[in-house]
Design a protein around this motif. Sequence first.
Motif, PDB file in Angstrom:
ATOM      1  N   ALA A  72       0.855  -1.194   0.000  1.00 14.07           N
ATOM      2  CA  ALA A  72       0.000   0.000   0.000  1.00 14.07           C
ATOM      3  C   ALA A  72       0.887   1.238   0.000  1.00 14.07           C
ATOM      4  N   PRO A  73       0.426   2.306  -0.627  1.00 12.88           N
ATOM      5  CA  PRO A  73       1.216   3.533  -0.604  1.00 12.88           C
ATOM      6  C   PRO A  73       1.400   4.037   0.827  1.00 12.88           C
ATOM      7  N   GLU A  74       2.536   4.635   1.056  1.00 13.71           N
ATOM      8  CA  GLU A  74       2.813   5.184   2.386  1.00 13.71           C
ATOM      9  C   GLU A  74       1.755   6.234   2.732  1.00 13.71           C
ATOM     10  N   GLY A  75       1.266   6.190   3.932  1.00  9.29           N
ATOM     11  CA  GLY A  75       0.292   7.173   4.385  1.00  9.29           C
ATOM     12  C   GLY A  75      -1.150   6.833   4.048  1.00  9.29           C
ATOM     13  N   LEU A  76      -1.391   5.687   3.403  1.00  8.64           N
ATOM     14  CA  LEU A  76      -2.768   5.338   3.031  1.00  8.64           C
ATOM     15  C   LEU A  76      -3.661   5.174   4.256  1.00  8.64           C
ATOM     16  N   GLN A  77      -3.167   4.491   5.290  1.00 11.61           N
ATOM     17  CA  GLN A  77      -3.992   4.302   6.486  1.00 11.61           C
ATOM     18  C   GLN A  77      -4.345   5.640   7.120  1.00 11.61           C
ATOM     19  N   LYS A 135     -13.170  22.212   5.623  1.00 13.19           N
ATOM     20  CA  LYS A 135     -11.771  22.651   5.683  1.00 13.19           C
ATOM     21  C   LYS A 135     -10.811  21.477   5.505  1.00 13.19           C
ATOM     22  N   ALA A 136     -11.222  20.302   5.925  1.00 11.90           N
ATOM     23  CA  ALA A 136     -10.358  19.117   5.848  1.00 11.90           C
ATOM     24  C   ALA A 136     -10.407  18.429   4.486  1.00 11.90           C
ATOM     25  N   PHE A 137     -11.379  18.771   3.655  1.00 14.00           N
ATOM     26  CA  PHE A 137     -11.570  18.075   2.383  1.00 14.00           C
ATOM     27  C   PHE A 137     -10.341  18.102   1.481  1.00 14.00           C
ATOM     28  N   ALA A 138      -9.714  19.252   1.300  1.00 12.99           N
ATOM     29  CA  ALA A 138      -8.619  19.392   0.337  1.00 12.99           C
ATOM     30  C   ALA A 138      -7.433  18.485   0.651  1.00 12.99           C
ATOM     31  N   ALA A 139      -7.210  18.180   1.920  1.00 13.32           N
ATOM     32  CA  ALA A 139      -6.091  17.321   2.306  1.00 13.32           C
ATOM     33  C   ALA A 139      -6.394  15.837   2.111  1.00 13.32           C
ATOM     34  N   VAL A 140      -7.661  15.498   1.921  1.00 11.51           N
ATOM     35  CA  VAL A 140      -8.063  14.090   1.850  1.00 11.51           C
ATOM     36  C   VAL A 140      -8.593  13.710   0.466  1.00 11.51           C
ATOM     37  N   TYR A 141      -9.375  14.599  -0.144  1.00 15.57           N
ATOM     38  CA  TYR A 141     -10.088  14.264  -1.377  1.00 15.57           C
ATOM     39  C   TYR A 141      -9.565  15.047  -2.579  1.00 15.57           C
ATOM     40  N   SER A 142      -9.639  14.435  -3.750  1.00 20.42           N
ATOM     41  CA  SER A 142      -9.354  15.151  -4.990  1.00 20.42           C
ATOM     42  C   SER A 142     -10.507  16.119  -5.250  1.00 20.42           C
ATOM     43  N   ALA A 143     -10.292  17.082  -6.131  1.00 19.55           N
ATOM     44  CA  ALA A 143     -11.327  18.087  -6.423  1.00 19.55           C
ATOM     45  C   ALA A 143     -12.591  17.454  -6.993  1.00 19.55           C
ATOM     46  N   TRP A 195      -5.373  -3.074   0.739  1.00 22.88           N
ATOM     47  CA  TRP A 195      -4.938  -2.466  -0.520  1.00 22.88           C
ATOM     48  C   TRP A 195      -4.707  -3.544  -1.562  1.00 22.88           C
ATOM     49  N   ASN A 196      -5.178  -3.280  -2.795  1.00 22.18           N
ATOM     50  CA  ASN A 196      -4.945  -4.219  -3.887  1.00 22.18           C
ATOM     51  C   ASN A 196      -4.846  -3.460  -5.195  1.00 22.18           C
ATOM     52  N   HIS A 197      -3.639  -3.193  -5.633  1.00 24.38           N
ATOM     53  CA  HIS A 197      -3.359  -2.619  -6.950  1.00 24.38           C
ATOM     54  C   HIS A 197      -4.227  -1.408  -7.296  1.00 24.38           C
ATOM     55  N   GLY A 198      -4.131  -0.385  -6.490  1.00 28.17           N
ATOM     56  CA  GLY A 198      -4.822   0.869  -6.780  1.00 28.17           C
ATOM     57  C   GLY A 198      -6.193   1.015  -6.165  1.00 28.17           C
ATOM     58  N   ILE A 199      -6.660  -0.007  -5.483  1.00 25.87           N
ATOM     59  CA  ILE A 199      -7.985   0.032  -4.859  1.00 25.87           C
ATOM     60  C   ILE A 199      -7.826  -0.229  -3.358  1.00 25.87           C
ATOM     61  N   ALA A 200      -8.435   0.625  -2.559  1.00 25.82           N
ATOM     62  CA  ALA A 200      -8.422   0.449  -1.102  1.00 25.82           C
ATOM     63  C   ALA A 200      -9.813   0.004  -0.652  1.00 25.82           C
ATOM     64  N   ARG A 201      -9.828  -0.869   0.344  1.00 24.71           N
ATOM     65  CA  ARG A 201     -11.100  -1.365   0.869  1.00 24.71           C
ATOM     66  C   ARG A 201     -11.071  -1.279   2.389  1.00 24.71           C
ATOM     67  N   VAL A 202     -12.183  -0.809   2.947  1.00 27.80           N
ATOM     68  CA  VAL A 202     -12.299  -0.701   4.395  1.00 27.80           C
ATOM     69  C   VAL A 202     -13.687  -1.190   4.805  1.00 27.80           C
ATOM     70  N   PHE A 238     -12.385   2.397  -2.220  1.00 33.72           N
ATOM     71  CA  PHE A 238     -11.830   3.694  -2.618  1.00 33.72           C
ATOM     72  C   PHE A 238     -10.883   3.561  -3.793  1.00 33.72           C
ATOM     73  N   THR A 239     -10.846   4.598  -4.625  1.00 31.58           N
ATOM     74  CA  THR A 239      -9.747   4.756  -5.563  1.00 31.58           C
ATOM     75  C   THR A 239      -8.881   5.884  -5.032  1.00 31.58           C
ATOM     76  N   VAL A 240      -7.589   5.760  -5.292  1.00 33.96           N
ATOM     77  CA  VAL A 240      -6.617   6.695  -4.745  1.00 33.96           C
ATOM     78  C   VAL A 240      -5.702   7.155  -5.870  1.00 33.96           C
ATOM     79  N   SER A 241      -5.437   8.453  -5.909  1.00 33.79           N
ATOM     80  CA  SER A 241      -4.516   8.993  -6.896  1.00 33.79           C
ATOM     81  C   SER A 241      -3.805  10.209  -6.302  1.00 33.79           C
TER      82      SER A 241
END
Length: 151
Positions: free
Chosen positions: A36-41, A61-69, A109-116, A135-138
Amino acid sequence: MKKVFTQSLLLAVLLAGSHNVLAENTTMNITTAQLAPEGLQQLIDRHFAIWNNTDAVEREKAFAAVYSADFFVADYAGLNTGADRVNAAISKIQAQHPGFIFTPAPVEWNHGIARVTWGYGPKDNPTLVRGEDVFTVSAGRLTSARVFLNK
């Protein structure tokens, strides 16, 4: 003629069989583990902190640090895209279930997809509702969340 046809057919079957064995062996040698990418958790933890926060202004206020636009949440109620609509959806869910909080399990984590997997409920019964987010992460941000409820 019949003998030539039979030999050709046998050769084709043997070649096809060896190709399948070769393809199978080649596939088995591919490494499937991916870290998994560093910092994903921490990113996922911040996501759930947003969803547990009852202050809409603080959440935004917290959205920009967590979510894409163009982050979106797809759940059974519909599709919410962007900070304003996602924030409104969070407020609606919180209004329907006052005092409920999300308690997530560690991220997988599995190849670009996160599951919780998670529980949702009051403090005395935090797993009243069970579900799973995919989740998808980029670029270090969540780009989408697809929500599944376990009924």
